[in-house]
Motif scaffolding. Sequence first.
Motif, PDB file in Angstrom:
ATOM      1  N   MET A 109       0.827  -1.202   0.000  1.00  0.00           N
ATOM      2  CA  MET A 109       0.000   0.000   0.000  1.00  0.00           C
ATOM      3  C   MET A 109       0.865   1.257   0.000  1.00  0.00           C
ATOM      4  SD  MET A 109      -3.266  -0.415  -0.219  1.00  0.00           S
ATOM      5  CE  MET A 109      -3.855   1.157   0.399  1.00  0.00           C
ATOM      6  N   LYS A 110       1.979   1.224   0.707  1.00  0.00           N
ATOM      7  CA  LYS A 110       2.902   2.369   0.688  1.00  0.00           C
ATOM      8  C   LYS A 110       3.423   2.610  -0.720  1.00  0.00           C
ATOM      9  CE  LYS A 110       4.508   1.795   5.469  1.00  0.00           C
ATOM     10  NZ  LYS A 110       5.667   1.484   6.327  1.00  0.00           N
ATOM     11  N   GLY A 111       3.717   1.516  -1.426  1.00  0.00           N
ATOM     12  CA  GLY A 111       4.169   1.643  -2.813  1.00  0.00           C
ATOM     13  C   GLY A 111       3.084   2.223  -3.707  1.00  0.00           C
ATOM     14  N   LEU A 112       1.832   1.829  -3.472  1.00  0.00           N
ATOM     15  CA  LEU A 112       0.720   2.369  -4.255  1.00  0.00           C
ATOM     16  C   LEU A 112       0.525   3.858  -3.972  1.00  0.00           C
ATOM     17  CD1 LEU A 112      -1.857  -0.548  -3.863  1.00  0.00           C
ATOM     18  CD2 LEU A 112      -0.746   0.158  -5.987  1.00  0.00           C
ATOM     19  N   ILE A 113       0.662   4.252  -2.706  1.00  0.00           N
ATOM     20  CA  ILE A 113       0.526   5.667  -2.353  1.00  0.00           C
ATOM     21  C   ILE A 113       1.634   6.483  -3.021  1.00  0.00           C
ATOM     22  CG2 ILE A 113       0.737   7.289  -0.414  1.00  0.00           C
ATOM     23  CD1 ILE A 113      -0.731   5.135   1.290  1.00  0.00           C
ATOM     24  N   LYS A 114       2.836   5.972  -3.023  1.00  0.00           N
ATOM     25  CA  LYS A 114       3.940   6.655  -3.707  1.00  0.00           C
ATOM     26  C   LYS A 114       3.667   6.763  -5.198  1.00  0.00           C
ATOM     27  CE  LYS A 114       8.919   6.409  -4.537  1.00  0.00           C
ATOM     28  NZ  LYS A 114      10.180   5.627  -4.304  1.00  0.00           N
ATOM     29  N   ALA A 115       3.121   5.691  -5.776  1.00  0.00           N
ATOM     30  CA  ALA A 115       2.808   5.706  -7.213  1.00  0.00           C
ATOM     31  C   ALA A 115       1.730   6.724  -7.538  1.00  0.00           C
ATOM     32  CB  ALA A 115       2.372   4.309  -7.668  1.00  0.00           C
ATOM     33  N   CYS A 116       0.954   7.136  -6.525  1.00  0.00           N
ATOM     34  CA  CYS A 116      -0.103   8.136  -6.707  1.00  0.00           C
ATOM     35  C   CYS A 116       0.423   9.545  -6.407  1.00  0.00           C
ATOM     36  CB  CYS A 116      -1.284   7.804  -5.804  1.00  0.00           C
ATOM     37  SG  CYS A 116      -2.833   8.585  -6.301  1.00  0.00           S
ATOM     38  N   ASP A 117       1.747   9.679  -6.311  1.00  0.00           N
ATOM     39  CA  ASP A 117       2.395  10.976  -6.064  1.00  0.00           C
ATOM     40  C   ASP A 117       1.977  11.575  -4.719  1.00  0.00           C
ATOM     41  OD1 ASP A 117       3.623  10.828  -8.596  1.00  0.00           O
ATOM     42  OD2 ASP A 117       1.847  11.667  -9.554  1.00  0.00           O
ATOM     43  N   MET A 118       1.913  10.731  -3.708  1.00  0.00           N
ATOM     44  CA  MET A 118       1.601  11.163  -2.347  1.00  0.00           C
ATOM     45  C   MET A 118       2.643  10.552  -1.422  1.00  0.00           C
ATOM     46  SD  MET A 118      -2.446  10.219  -2.675  1.00  0.00           S
ATOM     47  CE  MET A 118      -3.340  11.411  -1.697  1.00  0.00           C
ATOM     48  N   GLU A 119       2.712  11.042  -0.191  1.00  0.00           N
ATOM     49  CA  GLU A 119       3.668  10.481   0.765  1.00  0.00           C
ATOM     50  C   GLU A 119       2.961  10.041   2.036  1.00  0.00           C
ATOM     51  OE1 GLU A 119       6.581  12.922   2.619  1.00  0.00           O
ATOM     52  OE2 GLU A 119       5.381  14.751   2.481  1.00  0.00           O
ATOM     53  N   VAL A 120       3.470   8.965   2.618  1.00  0.00           N
ATOM     54  CA  VAL A 120       2.893   8.429   3.851  1.00  0.00           C
ATOM     55  C   VAL A 120       3.477   9.196   5.029  1.00  0.00           C
ATOM     56  CG1 VAL A 120       2.633   6.395   5.302  1.00  0.00           C
ATOM     57  CG2 VAL A 120       2.587   6.151   2.815  1.00  0.00           C
ATOM     58  N   ALA A 121       2.609   9.916   5.739  1.00  0.00           N
ATOM     59  CA  ALA A 121       3.051  10.679   6.907  1.00  0.00           C
ATOM     60  C   ALA A 121       2.949   9.864   8.185  1.00  0.00           C
ATOM     61  CB  ALA A 121       2.221  11.958   7.037  1.00  0.00           C
ATOM     62  N   GLY A 122       2.099   8.851   8.179  1.00  0.00           N
ATOM     63  CA  GLY A 122       1.936   8.025   9.355  1.00  0.00           C
ATOM     64  C   GLY A 122       1.154   6.770   9.034  1.00  0.00           C
ATOM     65  N   VAL A 123       1.289   5.779   9.917  1.00  0.00           N
ATOM     66  CA  VAL A 123       0.600   4.494   9.730  1.00  0.00           C
ATOM     67  C   VAL A 123      -0.106   4.123  11.021  1.00  0.00           C
ATOM     68  CG1 VAL A 123       0.874   2.043   9.211  1.00  0.00           C
ATOM     69  CG2 VAL A 123       2.316   3.720   8.044  1.00  0.00           C
ATOM     70  N   ILE A 124      -1.361   3.741  10.914  1.00  0.00           N
ATOM     71  CA  ILE A 124      -2.139   3.281  12.065  1.00  0.00           C
ATOM     72  C   ILE A 124      -2.728   1.919  11.727  1.00  0.00           C
ATOM     73  CG2 ILE A 124      -4.317   3.629  13.300  1.00  0.00           C
ATOM     74  CD1 ILE A 124      -3.655   6.501  13.611  1.00  0.00           C
ATOM     75  N   THR A 125      -2.535   0.954  12.624  1.00  0.00           N
ATOM     76  CA  THR A 125      -3.062  -0.396  12.397  1.00  0.00           C
ATOM     77  C   THR A 125      -3.909  -0.830  13.586  1.00  0.00           C
ATOM     78  OG1 THR A 125      -1.075  -1.438  13.325  1.00  0.00           O
ATOM     79  CG2 THR A 125      -1.110  -1.050  10.943  1.00  0.00           C
ATOM     80  N   GLN A 126      -4.753  -1.794  13.322  1.00  0.00           N
ATOM     81  CA  GLN A 126      -5.666  -2.306  14.333  1.00  0.00           C
ATOM     82  C   GLN A 126      -5.873  -3.794  14.076  1.00  0.00           C
ATOM     83  OE1 GLN A 126      -7.020  -2.048  17.136  1.00  0.00           O
ATOM     84  NE2 GLN A 126      -9.130  -1.287  17.077  1.00  0.00           N
ATOM     85  N   SER A 127      -6.047  -4.572  15.138  1.00  0.00           N
ATOM     86  CA  SER A 127      -6.357  -5.998  15.011  1.00  0.00           C
ATOM     87  C   SER A 127      -7.781  -6.230  15.499  1.00  0.00           C
ATOM     88  CB  SER A 127      -5.382  -6.841  15.836  1.00  0.00           C
ATOM     89  OG  SER A 127      -4.074  -6.728  15.326  1.00  0.00           O
TER      90      SER A 127
END
Length: 435
Positions: free
Chosen positions: A40-58
């Motif tokens: 998903m990070k690679g897809l966001i980069k491919a969309c010319d955006m940057e990941v500022a943070g990641v939040i996960t949940q189980s």
Amino acid sequence: MIKKDDYFYTEEHQLHIPKVILAGVDYGDIPDFEHSMEEMKGLIKACDMEVAGVITQSLTHPDNATYLGSGKTMELSEAVSALEAEYVVFEGDLTPSQTKNLGEILKVPVWDRTYLILEIFSKRAKTKEAKLQVELAYLQYMLPRLTGMWAHLGRQGGGGGSRANKGEGEKQIELDRRQINKRIAELSRNLEEITRTRQVQRDGRSKKNTPSVALVGYTNAGKSSLMNRLINNSGGDENKKVFEENMLFATLDTSIRKITGSDNREFLLSDTVGFIENLPHGLIKAFRSTLDEVKYADLLLIVLDAEDPYHPSHKKVTEDTLRELDASNIPRIYVMNKSDKLKEREGLPPEVNEEKIYISAKTGDGINELLNMINRVIRKGGEVLNMLIPYSQGEFLNRIHQNGVVSKEEYAGEGVLVTAECPGYMLDEARKYAI
């Protein structure tokens, strides 16, 4: 000064890159959740955006209202404010109501995985066909998500079933739905016409009896790089090379090039959009006419990134997609690309067998061996025929010499008597002259 998109700008005035928070929920149904988040990070980069943070949940199952659950959603809202994020992108697919609820809470646009891929495709589409295909998939995605978009207009009416008694929001939804359905029908007609044109072009290529080879595989495995290497190996025009970039979905449009293989035998090589885990069904449906190029190939080159530890799962995704395209019975060669990196790290020797070969599109290692394999496979299923080829069919005789193995040739009154081993893809036409 830095040049960007035909104009100059200073580092103080660089093009704005939107900040994104990536959110994901591990329900235990994804074999490797961490890998999925990295993709998903690679897809966001491919969309010319940057990941500022990641939040996960189980969780054991998605929360019906917010996908994450109320507590984690508030944490996500605080992160949006703290990091000044402009978008939130979810690793999974959201329902229309979840998207609406999250947007109201987070106060920023909320995308799911499918919408992100649609945005990438929209940025990458260059040809008229690709643009129509992306628009069709986008409208099909948006249609069930209209409810709630016009809630700000209020619900003024009530009772009765007439349209006049409905609220302004309901009226607008009806109008939008009608317009979208009308546009979907128009796009479908346009794409059907393009499909007919593509079929005529395909039939024309088939009549020339030039074998067709299709590059398929997971996105960013190196298909376009391999096509350019084969064009270069054939002494082809530099202008015939296709766009290549180390990113997901760098290429959407189908490219077809003539390649001179081993023994100077020619074949047509096609490259099209790459596959990915859970490629949105709407995109597969919209890009069906483009992907159908694969169905008519005489040979598939399934390109895999040999260095990627997840290439076995990428192979499965590719094979599953080929089944969906009714292309699972076509002969294939598994092309393990980027093997130069493996050899540097592990001293891996080149491996060749009947179905698999290690190559490097970057360095050219294994390319000649690959061309020999292609030649062997597309000549399989051949048959030795005695033929009388009329003098008026000199072009076909030349192709027999180029693509078959001629063992005997005599000139007679009505034409040329030829005994030759004809490759499988030429048999239908060759049998017309059999004696």
